[in-house]
Design a protein around this motif. Structure first.
Motif, PDB file in Angstrom:
ATOM      1  N   GLU A   1       0.817  -1.209   0.000  1.00  0.00           N
ATOM      2  CA  GLU A   1       0.000   0.000   0.000  1.00  0.00           C
ATOM      3  C   GLU A   1       0.855   1.265   0.000  1.00  0.00           C
ATOM      4  N   ASN A   2       2.023   1.184   0.594  1.00  0.00           N
ATOM      5  CA  ASN A   2       2.917   2.353   0.593  1.00  0.00           C
ATOM      6  C   ASN A   2       3.356   2.700  -0.829  1.00  0.00           C
ATOM      7  N   VAL A   3       3.713   1.673  -1.608  1.00  0.00           N
ATOM      8  CA  VAL A   3       4.104   1.908  -2.999  1.00  0.00           C
ATOM      9  C   VAL A   3       2.899   2.380  -3.814  1.00  0.00           C
ATOM     10  N   ARG A   4       1.733   1.758  -3.574  1.00  0.00           N
ATOM     11  CA  ARG A   4       0.538   2.140  -4.304  1.00  0.00           C
ATOM     12  C   ARG A   4       0.172   3.599  -4.035  1.00  0.00           C
ATOM     13  N   ALA A   5       0.403   4.070  -2.818  1.00  0.00           N
ATOM     14  CA  ALA A   5       0.058   5.455  -2.464  1.00  0.00           C
ATOM     15  C   ALA A   5       1.002   6.469  -3.088  1.00  0.00           C
ATOM     16  N   ARG A   6       2.192   6.035  -3.432  1.00  0.00           N
ATOM     17  CA  ARG A   6       3.151   6.967  -4.039  1.00  0.00           C
ATOM     18  C   ARG A   6       2.804   7.301  -5.493  1.00  0.00           C
ATOM     19  N   ILE A   7       2.178   6.386  -6.182  1.00  0.00           N
ATOM     20  CA  ILE A   7       1.949   6.550  -7.619  1.00  0.00           C
ATOM     21  C   ILE A   7       1.113   7.788  -7.943  1.00  0.00           C
ATOM     22  N   PRO A   8       0.003   8.066  -7.240  1.00  0.00           N
ATOM     23  CA  PRO A   8      -0.769   9.275  -7.588  1.00  0.00           C
ATOM     24  C   PRO A   8       0.011  10.569  -7.408  1.00  0.00           C
ATOM     25  N   LEU A   9       0.875  10.625  -6.397  1.00  0.00           N
ATOM     26  CA  LEU A   9       1.653  11.846  -6.180  1.00  0.00           C
ATOM     27  C   LEU A   9       2.632  12.088  -7.330  1.00  0.00           C
ATOM     28  N   VAL A  10       3.316  11.040  -7.749  1.00  0.00           N
ATOM     29  CA  VAL A  10       4.264  11.186  -8.874  1.00  0.00           C
ATOM     30  C   VAL A  10       3.507  11.471 -10.158  1.00  0.00           C
ATOM     31  N   GLU A  11       2.340  10.863 -10.323  1.00  0.00           N
ATOM     32  CA  GLU A  11       1.532  11.127 -11.508  1.00  0.00           C
ATOM     33  C   GLU A  11       1.092  12.586 -11.553  1.00  0.00           C
ATOM     34  N   ALA A  12       0.732  13.148 -10.397  1.00  0.00           N
ATOM     35  CA  ALA A  12       0.356  14.566 -10.343  1.00  0.00           C
ATOM     36  C   ALA A  12       1.536  15.446 -10.716  1.00  0.00           C
ATOM     37  N   GLN A  13       2.731  15.122 -10.212  1.00  0.00           N
ATOM     38  CA  GLN A  13       3.923  15.886 -10.579  1.00  0.00           C
ATOM     39  C   GLN A  13       4.169  15.808 -12.083  1.00  0.00           C
ATOM     40  N   ARG A  14       4.016  14.622 -12.644  1.00  0.00           N
ATOM     41  CA  ARG A  14       4.219  14.453 -14.088  1.00  0.00           C
ATOM     42  C   ARG A  14       3.250  15.314 -14.878  1.00  0.00           C
ATOM     43  N   GLN A  15       1.997  15.344 -14.453  1.00  0.00           N
ATOM     44  CA  GLN A  15       1.002  16.114 -15.188  1.00  0.00           C
ATOM     45  C   GLN A  15       1.269  17.613 -15.083  1.00  0.00           C
ATOM     46  N   LEU A  16       1.669  18.072 -13.898  1.00  0.00           N
ATOM     47  CA  LEU A  16       1.973  19.496 -13.721  1.00  0.00           C
ATOM     48  C   LEU A  16       3.173  19.905 -14.574  1.00  0.00           C
ATOM     49  N   LEU A  17       4.178  19.052 -14.636  1.00  0.00           N
ATOM     50  CA  LEU A  17       5.344  19.339 -15.480  1.00  0.00           C
ATOM     51  C   LEU A  17       4.948  19.361 -16.955  1.00  0.00           C
ATOM     52  N   HIS A  18       4.040  18.488 -17.340  1.00  0.00           N
ATOM     53  CA  HIS A  18       3.523  18.501 -18.714  1.00  0.00           C
ATOM     54  C   HIS A  18       2.849  19.837 -19.019  1.00  0.00           C
ATOM     55  N   HIS A  19       2.067  20.337 -18.069  1.00  0.00           N
ATOM     56  CA  HIS A  19       1.423  21.636 -18.259  1.00  0.00           C
ATOM     57  C   HIS A  19       2.456  22.741 -18.429  1.00  0.00           C
ATOM     58  N   GLU A  20       3.474  22.743 -17.570  1.00  0.00           N
ATOM     59  CA  GLU A  20       4.501  23.786 -17.645  1.00  0.00           C
ATOM     60  C   GLU A  20       5.238  23.738 -18.981  1.00  0.00           C
ATOM     61  N   LEU A  21       5.576  22.541 -19.416  1.00  0.00           N
ATOM     62  CA  LEU A  21       6.297  22.405 -20.682  1.00  0.00           C
ATOM     63  C   LEU A  21       5.434  22.874 -21.846  1.00  0.00           C
ATOM     64  N   ALA A  22       4.159  22.535 -21.820  1.00  0.00           N
ATOM     65  CA  ALA A  22       3.270  22.964 -22.903  1.00  0.00           C
ATOM     66  C   ALA A  22       3.179  24.481 -22.979  1.00  0.00           C
ATOM     67  N   VAL A  23       3.071  25.144 -21.831  1.00  0.00           N
ATOM     68  CA  VAL A  23       2.992  26.610 -21.822  1.00  0.00           C
ATOM     69  C   VAL A  23       4.297  27.216 -22.330  1.00  0.00           C
ATOM     70  N   LEU A  24       5.426  26.613 -21.974  1.00  0.00           N
ATOM     71  CA  LEU A  24       6.709  27.099 -22.493  1.00  0.00           C
ATOM     72  C   LEU A  24       6.755  27.011 -24.023  1.00  0.00           C
ATOM     73  N   LEU A  25       6.041  26.055 -24.582  1.00  0.00           N
ATOM     74  CA  LEU A  25       5.989  25.901 -26.036  1.00  0.00           C
ATOM     75  C   LEU A  25       4.911  26.772 -26.665  1.00  0.00           C
TER      76      LEU A  25
END
Length: 474
Positions: A223-247
């Motif tokens: 469950e500890n590993v399972r709980a980490r995945i949404p947090l990293v996924e949120a970081q990935r999505q936010l970085l995707h947003h930032e990169l898109a705006v830079l473009l």
């Protein structure tokens, strides 16, 4: 005409006498950059600044993203518009070097009715030219123009700085985004492995070979590993947003990212000498140009306290009938010499203000130089120590994996309980995640180094992507 000719000779003599006056020019500031170290801590030769640094990363995906950003980023478009404004101001500042000429034409038609004579009317026409010109006795006009040109050049360097910053930010977001994707993949593999471990422990529990505590401990790891995945996924999505705006695109745009591994960077590149940053860093050049511009502004303020000579001339033709338009003419030539007598100290205060501005820009320039050197030294030191840290983590990982294998064997033979296995399993999985993060940090330090070095690629990129980027003299 004799009187006019004498007046012309007298005026010419006065002008020649005043023109012989010496115009004001900026005073040279020796050692404006301050004291510079001879070399960087890790000097290793002169760098090649002729090509974009990101090409050395070897990623076609990164090359495409940076190319798109340099063409479409809104911040760069703002900086380009400011550069165009600065060029227009430079043209305006240089306009007073030339005579001002305007033409005019007028006509007047009037009619009136007289009972005894009918309708009576008249028409008049006028056509003429007017010109004026200020003789730059003390260099005020030239100083204003040079100050505007230096400011324009500094704005151009600001545009180059923005390009350098955007390229580094795109690379930085791309590396972070790629790292988050790899972390998610790693977490999914870890979750799968932990579920396998859980199945084996539950099987041993059903055979009364282990206690329920072992099952609950392994479930906690799952469950500890399972709980980490949404947090990293949120970081990935936010970085995707930032990169898109830079473009220059909406946040959830499709960026077509397909790279599956972090780039491998080689040894430290050549960094040159600290003095090279005075030419390679556009932000340092901009600070130096603004210092020079403020020196020209002092010269203009000093010249503004002295007399000015304005020449005016006009020619007008007119007649009461169109067929006789050029039969009558009027020609005038005048010279106005004006000198400030009392202004409440306004012009003197302006000289003091511009001199204080020179001092301000001098310290800004020196601060920019020191900051540039510091950023290079920081990046060199950070990357060097980060490599040592990763080497240490690799050694720890090898030991942790061997420890996990040994703990599993002892657990299977019944020589120990599940706690040593659990401890080693958590240690190995934490190290796997940490290694990805530390590799990401190493690449980001390299990006920071490239960004801190500047480079000639910035100006080459401007000339290849923007119309008429050459420095104009207005």
């Amino acid at each position: 005409m004799t009187v006019f000719f004498r007046y012309y000779l007298l005026l010419t003599g006065i002008i020649l006498g005043l023109v012989a006056c010496s115009p004001f020019t900026p005073r040279e500031i020796s050692g404006a950059a301050g004291s510079l170290p001879e070399t960087f801590a890790l000097y290793n030769g002169s760098p090649d600044m002729s090509t974009p640094w990101w090409e050395s990363v070897g990623s076609a995906e990164l090359n495409r993203l940076i190319g798109d950003a340099l063409a479409e980023n809104f911040t760069l478009k703002e900086a380009w518009a400011r550069l165009q404004q600065s060029r227009a101001l430079a043209v305006q500042a240089g306009a007073d070097r030339f005579p001002y000429l305007e033409g005019f034409a007028a006509t007047d038609l009037s009619q009136r009715r007289i009972p005894s004579a009918g309708v009576d009317g008249s028409e008049t026409y006028a056509l003429g030219l007017f010109t004026s010109y200020e003789i730059d006795l003390w260099g005020r006009i030239r100083s204003q123009r040079e100050a505007a040109l230096e400011t324009m050049a500094a704005t151009g360097a600001d545009f180059q700085t923005a390009r350098m910053t955007i390229a580094a930010e795109v690379a930085d977001r791309w590396v972070q985004l790629l790292s988050r994707r790899l972390q998610i993949q790693l977490l999914e593999r870890q979750l799968e492995n932990n579920l396998i471990f859980l199945d084996l422990i539950e099987l041993r529990f059903r055979k009364a070979m282990v206690s329920a505590l072992d099952v609950y401990q392994q479930k906690q790891v799952v469950e500890n590993v399972r709980a980490r995945i949404p947090l990293v996924e949120a970081q990935r999505q936010l970085l995707h947003h930032e990169l898109a705006v830079l473009l220059g695109r909406p946040p959830r745009s499709q960026l077509k990212l397909s790279q599956t591994a972090l780039p491998v960077i080689g040894l430290l590149p050549a960094v040159g000498l600290p003095a090279d940053l005075l030419a390679n860093r556009p932000d340092v050049r901009a600070a130096g140009m603004r210092l020079t511009a403020s020196q020209w502004q002092v010269a203009a303020a000093r010249a503004n306290r002295l007399p000015s000579l304005q020449l005016t001339a006009g020619a007008q033709y007119g007649a009461s009938a169109m067929d006789a338009l050029f039969d009558t003419w009027l020609l005038n030539l005048a010279a106005d010499l004006t000198a400030p007598l009392f202004d409440g100290g306004r012009r003197t205060a302006e000289v003091d203000r511009t001199r204080a501005q020179v001092d301000e820009n001098l310290w800004i320039y020196r601060q920019a130089v020191l900051t540039a050197i510091k950023e290079v030294e920081d990046a060199l030191e950070s990357e060097t120590r980060q490599r040592e840290h990763i080497e240490g983590l690799d050694a720890v990982m090898m030991a942790a994996r061997k420890g996990l294998e040994e703990a599993i064997q002892r657990y299977r033979r019944g020589l120990s309980d599940y706690l040593p296995v659990l401890t080693q399993l958590i240690a190995v999985q934490d190290l796997e995640r940490d290694l990805i993060e530390q590799q990401e940090t190493l690449i980001r330090y390299r990006i920071a180094l490239y960004r801190s070095l500047g480079g000639a690629w910035i100006e080459d990129g401007i000339r290849s992507t923007e119309p008429d980027q050459s420095k104009k003299r207005g």
